[in-house]
Design a protein around this motif. Structure first.
Motif, PDB file in Angstrom:
ATOM      1  N   UNK A   1       0.291  -1.259   0.021  1.00  0.00           N
ATOM      2  CA  UNK A   1      -0.131  -0.307  -0.058  1.00  0.00           C
ATOM      3  C   UNK A   1       0.899   1.528  -0.150  1.00  0.00           C
ATOM      4  N   UNK A   2       0.053   2.363  -0.437  1.00  0.00           N
ATOM      5  CA  UNK A   2       1.050   3.683  -0.587  1.00  0.00           C
ATOM      6  C   UNK A   2      -0.015   4.575   0.412  1.00  0.00           C
ATOM      7  N   UNK A   3       0.556   6.011   0.665  1.00  0.00           N
ATOM      8  CA  UNK A   3       0.552   7.026   0.951  1.00  0.00           C
ATOM      9  C   UNK A   3       1.490   8.547   0.482  1.00  0.00           C
ATOM     10  N   UNK A   4       0.263   8.787   0.219  1.00  0.00           N
ATOM     11  CA  UNK A   4       0.571  10.294  -0.794  1.00  0.00           C
ATOM     12  C   UNK A   4       0.557  11.478   0.199  1.00  0.00           C
ATOM     13  N   UNK A   5       1.442  12.476   0.342  1.00  0.00           N
ATOM     14  CA  UNK A   5       1.045  13.592   1.285  1.00  0.00           C
ATOM     15  C   UNK A   5       2.218  14.832   0.141  1.00  0.00           C
ATOM     16  N   UNK A   6       0.499  15.710   0.244  1.00  0.00           N
ATOM     17  CA  UNK A   6       1.341  16.992  -0.537  1.00  0.00           C
ATOM     18  C   UNK A   6       2.193  17.416   0.010  1.00  0.00           C
ATOM     19  N   UNK A   7       2.741  17.889  -0.324  1.00  0.00           N
ATOM     20  CA  UNK A   7       4.648  18.732  -0.148  1.00  0.00           C
ATOM     21  C   UNK A   7       4.877  18.224   1.223  1.00  0.00           C
ATOM     22  N   UNK A   8       4.821  16.574   1.476  1.00  0.00           N
ATOM     23  CA  UNK A   8       5.446  15.701   2.483  1.00  0.00           C
ATOM     24  C   UNK A   8       6.013  14.748   1.924  1.00  0.00           C
ATOM     25  N   UNK A   9       5.601  14.085   0.864  1.00  0.00           N
ATOM     26  CA  UNK A   9       6.198  13.195   0.626  1.00  0.00           C
ATOM     27  C   UNK A   9       5.664  11.579  -0.001  1.00  0.00           C
TER      28      UNK A   9
ATOM     29  N   UNK B   1       9.170   1.925   2.603  1.00  0.00           N
ATOM     30  CA  UNK B   1      10.131   3.010   2.354  1.00  0.00           C
ATOM     31  C   UNK B   1       9.452   4.452   2.515  1.00  0.00           C
ATOM     32  N   UNK B   2      10.225   5.341   2.406  1.00  0.00           N
ATOM     33  CA  UNK B   2       9.810   7.122   2.489  1.00  0.00           C
ATOM     34  C   UNK B   2      10.731   7.248   1.092  1.00  0.00           C
ATOM     35  N   UNK B   3       9.613   8.342   0.525  1.00  0.00           N
ATOM     36  CA  UNK B   3       9.979   9.160  -0.678  1.00  0.00           C
ATOM     37  C   UNK B   3      10.252  10.405  -0.353  1.00  0.00           C
ATOM     38  N   UNK B   4      10.991  11.511  -0.157  1.00  0.00           N
ATOM     39  CA  UNK B   4      11.165  13.181   0.195  1.00  0.00           C
ATOM     40  C   UNK B   4      11.537  13.723  -0.732  1.00  0.00           C
ATOM     41  N   UNK B   5      11.091  15.141  -0.769  1.00  0.00           N
ATOM     42  CA  UNK B   5      12.516  15.566  -1.013  1.00  0.00           C
ATOM     43  C   UNK B   5      14.279  15.659  -0.602  1.00  0.00           C
ATOM     44  N   UNK B   6      14.211  15.169  -0.335  1.00  0.00           N
ATOM     45  CA  UNK B   6      15.584  14.850   1.149  1.00  0.00           C
ATOM     46  C   UNK B   6      16.056  14.066   0.360  1.00  0.00           C
ATOM     47  N   UNK B   7      15.433  12.878  -0.369  1.00  0.00           N
ATOM     48  CA  UNK B   7      15.669  11.368  -0.159  1.00  0.00           C
ATOM     49  C   UNK B   7      15.224  10.195  -0.073  1.00  0.00           C
ATOM     50  N   UNK B   8      15.779   9.082  -0.590  1.00  0.00           N
ATOM     51  CA  UNK B   8      14.970   8.336   0.228  1.00  0.00           C
ATOM     52  C   UNK B   8      15.425   7.430   1.170  1.00  0.00           C
ATOM     53  N   UNK B   9      14.474   6.815   2.340  1.00  0.00           N
ATOM     54  CA  UNK B   9      14.324   6.315   3.153  1.00  0.00           C
ATOM     55  C   UNK B   9      13.802   4.852   3.530  1.00  0.00           C
ATOM     56  N   UNK B  10      14.483   4.181   4.590  1.00  0.00           N
ATOM     57  CA  UNK B  10      14.631   3.354   4.813  1.00  0.00           C
ATOM     58  C   UNK B  10      14.073   2.383   6.307  1.00  0.00           C
ATOM     59  N   UNK B  11      12.794   1.971   6.361  1.00  0.00           N
ATOM     60  CA  UNK B  11      12.776   2.140   8.051  1.00  0.00           C
ATOM     61  C   UNK B  11      13.402   0.780   7.986  1.00  0.00           C
ATOM     62  N   UNK B  12      14.250   1.269   9.417  1.00  0.00           N
ATOM     63  CA  UNK B  12      15.124  -0.441   9.608  1.00  0.00           C
ATOM     64  C   UNK B  12      14.885  -0.276  11.452  1.00  0.00           C
ATOM     65  N   UNK B  13      14.158  -0.708  12.162  1.00  0.00           N
ATOM     66  CA  UNK B  13      13.014  -1.481  13.367  1.00  0.00           C
ATOM     67  C   UNK B  13      12.402   0.049  13.718  1.00  0.00           C
ATOM     68  N   UNK B  14      12.875   0.712  14.167  1.00  0.00           N
ATOM     69  CA  UNK B  14      11.851   1.658  14.850  1.00  0.00           C
ATOM     70  C   UNK B  14      12.142   3.156  14.253  1.00  0.00           C
ATOM     71  N   UNK B  15      13.403   2.923  13.488  1.00  0.00           N
ATOM     72  CA  UNK B  15      14.428   4.119  13.110  1.00  0.00           C
ATOM     73  C   UNK B  15      14.267   4.137  11.007  1.00  0.00           C
ATOM     74  N   UNK B  16      14.430   5.541  10.438  1.00  0.00           N
ATOM     75  CA  UNK B  16      14.487   5.508   9.044  1.00  0.00           C
ATOM     76  C   UNK B  16      15.420   5.850   8.743  1.00  0.00           C
ATOM     77  N   UNK B  17      16.524   5.076   7.550  1.00  0.00           N
ATOM     78  CA  UNK B  17      17.635   5.275   7.224  1.00  0.00           C
ATOM     79  C   UNK B  17      17.667   5.613   5.984  1.00  0.00           C
ATOM     80  N   UNK B  18      18.375   6.821   5.561  1.00  0.00           N
ATOM     81  CA  UNK B  18      18.919   7.656   4.708  1.00  0.00           C
ATOM     82  C   UNK B  18      19.422   6.483   3.631  1.00  0.00           C
ATOM     83  N   UNK B  19      19.207   6.532   2.344  1.00  0.00           N
ATOM     84  CA  UNK B  19      19.872   5.012   1.699  1.00  0.00           C
ATOM     85  C   UNK B  19      20.315   5.805   0.507  1.00  0.00           C
TER      86      UNK B  19
END
Length: 197
Positions: free
Chosen positions: A57-65, A78-96
């Protein structure tokens, strides 16, 4: 007679004036603040007889990612934003790393879903056909670098994007089907937290 000719000329031009254009498509896709939906991704590799299928599933939020939540064959967020792409690792997000072709593809995907045609026009020739409820946008790469990755990208939709087809230069392809998309549900607290990090 002159009036009749003018009227006929205006009538023949009116479909051109009413044509669905890139700005209208951008406005239409940028309208919703939040879109939730399901996706099916089919990766067609020349070396395999059957496509590799993943769902989520996906969630797209305007101006957020974009939150891209893979559920099968494995669970990975995965989280894709203007800052880049991050993958969830446990309870934190790791920038790829931002150098990969996958990163380019994800930024492109975000631009498509958000209706950012100006961002797309920097890298692609855009050709739009159809009408607001049923349209196709074809992207042809401009740069030599992108031509090494993609032959063409086809995006189909109505009020929202429904299907994205990536035709890769080496003969593989990816088809993304966006299902049950809705723009009526706000972000949950967890989704707000994930996008705000």
């Amino acid at each position: 007679m002159k009036r009749l000719l003018t009227w006929l000329l205006l009538c023949s031009l009116s479909p051109l004036a009413q044509a669905f254009d890139l700005q209208q498509l951008s406005d239409q896709l940028a309208r919703p603040d939040v879109i939730h939906g399901q996706f099916i991704q089919e990766k067609h590799l020349r070396a395999l007889p059957q496509p590799l299928v993943s769902k989520g599933r996906f969630v797209l939020a305007k101006n957020q990612g974009l939150l891209w939540l893979l559920q099968t064959p494995l669970q990975q967020d995965y989280r894709i934003t203007a800052k880049g792409i991050a993958r969830r690792d446990g309870s934190t997000w790791q920038i790829l790393p931002n150098k990969s072709a996958g990163a380019q593809q994800n930024r492109l995907f975000l631009a498509v879903l958000q209706g950012d045609s100006s961002g797309l026009q920097r890298d692609f020739e855009l050709n739009l056909s159809g009408e607001p409820q049923q349209w196709r946008l074809t992207l042809t790469p401009r740069s030599a670098l992108l031509k090494q990755v993609f032959n063409q990208i086809n995006i189909d939709g109505g009020q929202l994007v429904q299907r994205i087809e990536l035709l890769e230069a080496q003969g593989d392809s990816t088809v993304l089907l966006m299902r049950e998309s809705t723009s009526t549900q706000p972000l949950s607290e967890a989704e707000q937290h994930d996008l705000a990090e």
